[in-house]
Design a protein around this motif. Sequence first.
Motif, mmCIF file in Angstrom:
data_model
loop_
_atom_site.group_PDB
_atom_site.id
_atom_site.type_symbol
_atom_site.label_atom_id
_atom_site.label_comp_id
_atom_site.label_asym_id
_atom_site.label_seq_id
_atom_site.Cartn_x
_atom_site.Cartn_y
_atom_site.Cartn_z
ATOM 1 N N CYS A 3 38.417 -11.992 -41.485
ATOM 2 C CA CYS A 3 37.359 -11.504 -40.605
ATOM 3 C C CYS A 3 37.829 -10.353 -39.717
ATOM 4 C CB CYS A 3 36.822 -12.653 -39.771
ATOM 5 S SG CYS A 3 35.353 -12.208 -38.834
ATOM 6 N N GLU A 4 38.986 -10.467 -39.107
ATOM 7 C CA GLU A 4 39.491 -9.400 -38.240
ATOM 8 C C GLU A 4 39.765 -8.123 -39.027
ATOM 9 O OE1 GLU A 4 39.741 -8.855 -34.892
ATOM 10 O OE2 GLU A 4 38.511 -10.660 -34.890
ATOM 11 N N LYS A 7 36.482 -6.425 -39.719
ATOM 12 C CA LYS A 7 35.994 -5.773 -38.500
ATOM 13 C C LYS A 7 36.762 -4.474 -38.233
ATOM 14 C CE LYS A 7 34.068 -7.963 -35.002
ATOM 15 N NZ LYS A 7 33.886 -8.933 -33.915
ATOM 16 N N GLU A 67 29.275 -7.122 -43.477
ATOM 17 C CA GLU A 67 29.980 -8.341 -43.900
ATOM 18 C C GLU A 67 29.502 -8.798 -45.268
ATOM 19 O OE1 GLU A 67 31.411 -11.114 -40.354
ATOM 20 O OE2 GLU A 67 29.269 -10.654 -40.218
ATOM 21 N N ARG A 71 31.742 -9.371 -48.713
ATOM 22 C CA ARG A 71 31.675 -10.547 -49.600
ATOM 23 C C ARG A 71 31.473 -10.118 -51.055
ATOM 24 N NH1 ARG A 71 29.828 -13.175 -44.949
ATOM 25 N NH2 ARG A 71 27.642 -12.623 -45.056
#
Length: 90
Positions: A3-4, A7, A67, A71
């Motif tokens: 996730c980081e 981002k 996001e 995926r």
Amino acid sequence: MACEEVKEKFKKYAGEDELLSEAEFKKMVENEVGNVRIRDRVLKHASKIIKKRDTDGDGKLSFEEFENCARLMKQLKDKEKKGEPLEDSE
């Protein structure tokens, strides 16, 4: 991508408006996606990918919309590892 990391990649390429235009998305894909088959596939369908994930219809990707693209790239990478065709992923 964690996730980081997702981002960080988004912030690196998003404009001052904190949104990813199609040109910014393509630049990110060109620079960050190492697998040539996946990179070419995503670049070929960039407009379609963005349009499909652009839930507010502004023509750009917010981080939340981006996001979903991350995926998709993970799914393509998984298919590539398994030797499955990439054609049915968008």
